[in-house]
Design a protein around this motif. Structure first.
Motif, PDB file in Angstrom:
ATOM      1  N   LEU B 380       0.882  -1.219   0.105  1.00  0.00           N
ATOM      2  CA  LEU B 380      -0.012  -0.091  -0.215  1.00  0.00           C
ATOM      3  C   LEU B 380       0.887   1.216  -0.002  1.00  0.00           C
ATOM      4  N   TYR B 384       0.881   4.037  -3.057  1.00  0.00           N
ATOM      5  CA  TYR B 384       0.945   5.547  -2.714  1.00  0.00           C
ATOM      6  C   TYR B 384       2.213   6.365  -3.337  1.00  0.00           C
ATOM      7  N   GLU B 407      -5.527   6.328  -6.027  1.00  0.00           N
ATOM      8  CA  GLU B 407      -5.153   7.043  -4.729  1.00  0.00           C
ATOM      9  C   GLU B 407      -6.662   7.487  -3.759  1.00  0.00           C
ATOM     10  N   SER B 409      -9.015   5.552  -3.793  1.00  0.00           N
ATOM     11  CA  SER B 409      -9.580   4.296  -3.286  1.00  0.00           C
ATOM     12  C   SER B 409      -8.719   3.916  -2.338  1.00  0.00           C
ATOM     13  N   LEU B 410      -7.655   4.140  -2.072  1.00  0.00           N
ATOM     14  CA  LEU B 410      -6.550   3.842  -1.173  1.00  0.00           C
ATOM     15  C   LEU B 410      -6.963   4.734   0.073  1.00  0.00           C
ATOM     16  N   ASP B 411      -7.331   6.053  -0.240  1.00  0.00           N
ATOM     17  CA  ASP B 411      -7.652   6.874   0.793  1.00  0.00           C
ATOM     18  C   ASP B 411      -8.927   6.441   1.410  1.00  0.00           C
ATOM     19  N   ARG B 414      -9.305   2.107   2.539  1.00  0.00           N
ATOM     20  CA  ARG B 414      -8.000   1.554   2.971  1.00  0.00           C
ATOM     21  C   ARG B 414      -8.306   0.370   3.999  1.00  0.00           C
ATOM     22  N   TYR B 417      -8.681  -2.582   1.550  1.00  0.00           N
ATOM     23  CA  TYR B 417      -7.344  -3.156   0.982  1.00  0.00           C
ATOM     24  C   TYR B 417      -6.537  -3.790   2.059  1.00  0.00           C
ATOM     25  N   GLU B 418      -6.756  -3.472   3.101  1.00  0.00           N
ATOM     26  CA  GLU B 418      -5.846  -4.124   4.375  1.00  0.00           C
ATOM     27  C   GLU B 418      -6.529  -5.460   4.711  1.00  0.00           C
TER      28      GLU B 418
END
Lengths: 188, 430, 532
Positions: B380, B384, B407, B409-411, B414, B417-418
């Motif tokens: 992850l 970034y 980005e 989607s990561l924000d 998260r 994803y984890e």
């Protein structure tokens, strides 16, 4: 829509291709010439009349090769290069940039299944699987009977009608795995 | 045959008015509907006047960037000996977008009329309409319309006896998303490979064949005739001050009624999803939306109140883009969705810039690995970092197009994803 | 780099250093002037287009949001550029990491190791590998030309090779095929490159993607010594570097000279010298005694030859157009001393097809396939198609012409035959004295190219045995008869030559430097590309 009576130069480089009449068993041989007859010469002249440079006629003529022969062979690339004062390598460079120029013959029915985001959300990958299963092929491979080539394709620009499948020059919309056998049946 | 769904909140009086009417495709049918009236008017006007009218209408480019059309036209230099060109971007290929296809299928003469008016405004002698190769049906329809328009004297020398003329050529692509990028398209026409090039020089200075060129989208050009017909003020009765007019929305994904809708700019996004498109199937909840096509930052369920104007979506941290919301309900694995989007851009990278060529493919590989199991938390951080180094560093914005959705989607997701990394599978959709 | 005299100057700062450059410069050129090398791959000063696609030369410019490619960015007065800001350094490092995603870490077996711009920048930025946990893309290798291989996995798609071929060689036979991370360099399938200048694509390749098959695995860059020299393949006088290892020439690489060959050379030149190394070398002086050639040391040999020359008047001479100016000078002096008529000295030049590099026409593989035909002319030697058969019973003097192609019976009847040469051909074995001299690679000296540019070459190899430069041998021989003193240094030989030759008076050893000086460059005129 009625057939074109005479091809207007404005659209001479933009004729649809990907048809059963030029694919599979109907694919032209590798060395089939493009510009050796009246039709070929006329098309060439019409296309050239629309651009200030010969080079700009490259995509239109690659389209023509595919329209006429069903694929873009190396001799065809060389012939186009010769007409446009380009090197064969240059034509090769351009032809390989694009995904629609078949560099070897494909099945009579080229089946392209969109699996991009909108279609994927609606089951695009399952539709692809089903087509592969029904035709007994792997992606990009032509079935033994020469009828089908199934490929994954990127967004076809009809996302509201997912899953979208292009069979030769026609779009099939809202395709579900269940509809696949029926679509194949209709083809031949 | 699909044509836009109708809904009471639609503004079907403008762009999409004649969609679904077979006869509108024909020259006679088009003329019966008042077609080419705007062109007649334009032929009476000086090029400057046309530019001014379009400037005053506030029409913004519908290809994704939203740049004011009249202003873009005004960048063209004074007409000298060098030819001027208009390139119509009909290479619609942004995942989620399917409006230009519908416009060209149903109202090809509207586009031709818009092209000729724009050509007069920028004093172009030749229009190239670059249609994506897969649109065979569109190409047939457009070819017919162009042939008829030539025959009727709407194209060619001395249009309608005005003493002014311009040509239009249909130019067909062959499967390359990047040909839809402005300079990529010009490279594709002139040189073959659709490789974007660095700006400046801008196309208005040095475009097609090195001559001044304007590139406009299909929907933009299709909006021009009605503005000329009715005036700038009339057009401004729809939408907001900064985003006037209507827009064809392309709604796809998990929706009860996906499709094209012509909507006044400004309707809240959630209304488009829940009201116009009938919400998501089987009573599920929305998980996320790409509001303007797959290259725009995704919005989560609680961000859908935003107004769908250029400025409204920008304030929400996303973009109007091509006005193509792709709706993902709670059955969607975000990792898979992002992998699919990244895969597309990797496939379509022209390969010139290192960050894009290597970055899009690398990001895709990481997402694939996380998706199938085998991801690590450090991935992850790597994602970034890659996003940062793929932003604003390349010739065109294809690399940025992966970063925006990824980005965001990561924000915003998260935890998903984890969880995906921890369990080596998607747990959010279980 | 644009010549500064021709346009207006602007001032800008690069990392705080103020520089003045012509207004048509780009930032990367300004940086070079400020002593800052901005890493770059796609940019090459000898290739006209600048696609700005490798994105490694990004710099920060005050007042601009985004980093800018310095190879493409025009300078502006008052511009403040930072190549060393955090953002610029991070971006550069990340480009290296992106490149290492698919680039194999096969440096230990890569021919470019030690002269690889990816390796260099990787060390410079500390970005020695990529964080990639996935499998690298494997594309394999391909033949691009009969002697050039392409390692696709190492390729970073900077397109220098494609643009060299397209824009400089103007032969559009090398292209980028495919797109995205599948892109690779290609010819038309099954057709190799066939261009007399194609070897330059190996030189412009910043990594080890394009390699000469002849040199594959032959030498590591750091094992080779590099000596500035002049290509002896034709009369163009291309500036080159001789790469040598274990006293052998491994290869020639072009060396920039904006007046002669730019950054390029032809393939004939690359191969000619390496091939020309064949044959039996002369290693010690040989003087005929009692019918046999007997080895001697220099002192005895010069004494013996001097003695024989004492009774000689007239005769004829043959020189090689590969002999340097200095040797020709002393040879001419010797002939004058011996009363050999001026028109009795001749030279022959091998002829070949001419090829011009379209993008830099001054670089032409000339029909004259010898380095110093112009020099031979200058010293009064007569150009002939084939050497006149020496007059029977008269003396014959040969300088460096190997006589390999001489007829069987050549010089059979000479009254005295002096041979100064580096190779011992059958005809040369007939000489009364063989004085072993060095090849140009084993000595220092000058050549005069086709347009009268006098250029220096330096000693790259140790000569075999006790061979010496011909100018040294000849000046020693002359000194024996009281004519001057032996010259031991090329600069001194050059000095004596230019002092004695009015048409060469304008030349100056220092000014000739590494870039040469033309015979018509009036006093004070700067030679060639000046200080570069």
């Amino acid at each position: 829509m009625s057939d074109e009576v005479e091809l207007h130069p404005a659209v001479a480089g933009a004729q649809p291709y990907m048809r059963a009449e030029t694919q599979g068993e109907n694919s032209a041989p590798e060395d089939a010439p493009l510009f050796d007859d009246g039709a070929g010469r006329e098309r060439l002249e019409k296309v050239l009349s629309r651009y200030p440079t010969r080079r700009a006629a490259l995509l239109p003529l690659l389209n023509y090769a595919q329209e006429r022969n069903g694929w873009v062979s190396r001799p065809a690339m060389k012939e186009i290069a010769g007409e446009l004062d380009l090197t064969p390598a240059y034509v090769h460079s351009v032809a390989t940039f694009y995904t629609m120029y078949n560099q070897r013959p494909v099945g009579k029915y080229l089946i392209q299944v969109c699996t991009n985001i909108s279609c994927d959300l609606c089951g695009g990958e399952e539709v692809l699987e089903r087509f592969l299963e029904e035709t007994g092929t792997r992606p990009g491979e032509t079935s033994e009977d020469g009828l089908y080539t199934v490929m994954e394709v990127e967004c076809l620009g009809a996302c509201g009608f997912a899953t979208v499948v292009q069979v030769n020059d026609e779009y099939y919309e809202d395709v579900t795995p269940e509809r696949v056998p029926e679509i194949l049946d209709e083809l031949d | 045959m699909a044509f836009p769904e109708t809904h009471e909140r639609e503004t079907r009086t403008l762009l999409s008015r004649h969609m679904g009417e077979e006869e509108a495709r024909t020259l006679d049918g088009w003329r019966e509907r008042g077609g080419y009236g705007a062109l007649e008017k334009a032929l009476e006007m000086e090029p400057d006047e046309i530019v001014t009218t379009v400037k005053e209408s506030g029409l913004r480019g519908r290809g994704g960037a939203g740049f004011p059309t009249g202003v873009k036209w005004s960048f063209m230099p004074e007409k000298g000996d060098d030819p001027h060109y208009l390139a119509c971007n009909a290479d619609e290929s942004e995942p989620g977008a399917f409006k230009d296809r519908e416009l060209m299928r149903w109202t090809p003469h509207l586009l031709i009329e818009g092209c000729v008016i724009a050509a007069r405004a920028i004093q172009a002698e030749h229009v190239y309409v670059y249609v994506r190769g897969e649109f065979f049906e569109v190409i047939r329809i457009l070819n017919r319309a162009v042939t008829d328009a030539y025959e009727a004297g709407y194209l060619g020398e001395d249009i309608l006896g005005s003493g002014w003329g311009c040509d239009l050529t249909v130019h067909v692509g062959a499967g390359a998303y990047i040909a839809g990028e402005e300079t990529g398209m010009l490279s594709s026409i002139a040189d073959g490979r659709a490789e974007p090039r660095i700006k400046p020089p801008f196309p208005a200075q040095s475009g097609l064949f090195g001559d001044p060129t304007t590139v406009n989208n299909v929907e933009t050009l299709s909006s021009v005739p009605m503005i000329l017909d009715n005036g700038a003020d009339w057009y401004r009765q729809w939408g907001s001050d900064d985003s006037p007019g209507t827009k064809l929305w392309c709604c796809s994904g998990h929706l009860n009624r996906p499709g094209n809708y012509e909507l006044e700019l400004g309707m809240p996004l959630k209304d488009i999803i829940h009201d116009v498109c009938g919400g998501v199937p089987e009573g599920r909840q929305v998980r996320a939306v790409f509001p303007g096509g797959s290259s725009t930052p995704i919005l989560s369920r609680d961000e859908l109140d935003c107004e769908t104007t250029y400025e409204g979506l920008s304030e929400a941290g996303s973009a109007l883009g091509t006005a193509s919301p792709i709706v993902m309900d709670e059955s969607t694995c975000i990792v898979r969705a992002m992998r699919r989007v990244a895969h597309f851009y990797a496939h379509e990278s022209c390969g010139q810039c290192v960050q894009c060529r290597e970055g899009t493919a690398w990001v895709t590989k990481i997402l694939e690995r996380i998706e199938r199991g085998g991801g690590e938390m450090e991935d992850l951080d790597t994602l970034y970092d890659l996003c940062e180094q793929m932003t604003g560093k390349t010739i065109c914005v294809l690399a940025d197009s992966v970063v925006f959705p990824l980005e965001s989607s990561l924000d915003k997701f998260r935890d998903e994803y984890e969880a995906h990394i921890k369990h080596d599978r998607c747990t959010a959709t279980a | 780099m644009p010549e500064e005299e021709n346009s207006d100057l602007v001032s800008l700062t690069i990392d705080g250093v103020e520089v003045q450059v012509s207004e048509d410069s780009t930032v990367i050129e300004a940086a070079e002037k400020a002593g800052v090398v901005v890493p770059h791959y796609c940019y090459h000063p000898g290739i006209p287009t600048r696609p700005a696609q490798c994105r490694v030369c990004l710099v920060e410019v005050e007042g601009q949001d985004k980093l800018q490619p310095s190879c493409k960015l025009p300078v502006q007065d008052g511009m403040e550029v930072h190549t060393d800001s955090d953002d610029a350094e991070l971006a550069r490092k990340s480009v290296i990491e992106f490149l290492l995603v698919n680039h194999p870490l096969d440096c230990p077996i890569c021919d470019a190791a030690g002269q690889c711009m990816l390796q260099d920048y990787a060390f410079e930025t500390g970005q020695l590998q990529s964080r990639l946990n996935e499998e690298k893309l494997v594309m394999g290798r391909d033949r691009i030309a009969d002697d050039i291989l392409y390692f696709a996995d190492r390729c970073i798609i900077c397109t220098r090779c494609v643009r060299f071929m397209r824009e400089v060689a103007q032969d559009d036979s090398l292209v980028v095929a495919q797109r995205g991370d599948r892109a690779y360099i290609d010819t038309f399938p099954d057709e190799d490159l066939d261009n007399p200048f194609q070897g330059n694509i190996v030189d412009v390749c910043p990594v080890g993607a394009l390699v000469h098959e002849d040199y594959l695995f032959k030498a590591r860059a750091w094992d080779m010594d590099k000596t500035p020299s002049i290509c002896p393949g034709c009369s163009n006088g291309c500036n080159v570097t001789l790469d040598t290892k274990e006293n052998q020439i491994v290869r020639l690489k072009p060396r920039y000279n904006g007046e002669v060959n730019s950054y390029w050379m032809c393939d004939y030149g690359r191969k000619h010298l390496v091939m020309g190394n064949r044959g039996v070398r002369t290693e010690v002086p040989l003087v005929r005694q009692g019918g046999e050639l007997e080895p001697m040391d220099w002192s005895d040999a010069l004494a013996a030859v001097g003695e024989r020359l004492g009774g000689i008047e007239g005769g004829s001479a043959v020189v090689s157009p590969d002999a340097c100016n200095e040797s020709l000078h002393y040879f001419r002096r010797l002939l004058d001393t011996l009363g050999v008529p001026a028109d009795a000295g001749s030279y022959r030049v091998e002829q070949g097809e001419e090829h011009t590099l379209p993008g830099f026409p001054k670089l032409t593989l000339r029909e004259d396939r010898a380095a110093n035909g112009t020099g031979a002319d200058l010293f009064g030697f007569r150009r002939v198609e084939s050497w006149p058969e020496p007059e029977p019973g008269a003396p014959l003097f040969v300088l460096q012409e190997t006589l390999r192609e001489a007829p069987e019976s050549y010089a059979e009847d000479a009254s005295f035959f002096l041979y100064l040469g580096s190779h011992l051909s059958p005809a040369a074995r007939r000489a009364d004295a063989v004085l072993p001299v060095t090849t140009f690679a084993e000595m220092a000296g000058t050549f005069t190219n086709h347009e009268g540019r006098v250029q220096r070459f330096q000693k790259a190899l140790q000569p075999p045995g006790i061979a010496r430069p011909a100018w040294m041998v000849l000046s020693g021989l002359l000194a024996r008869s009281g004519d001057g003193s032996p010259v031991l240094d090329a600069a001194d030989a050059f000095g004596e030559m230019t002092d004695e030759r009015p048409e060469m008076a304008v030349l100056n050893w220092g000014r000739v430097g590494l870039k040469g000086q033309t015979l018509d460059s009036g006093a004070g005129a700067e030679a060639g590309a000046g200080a570069r």
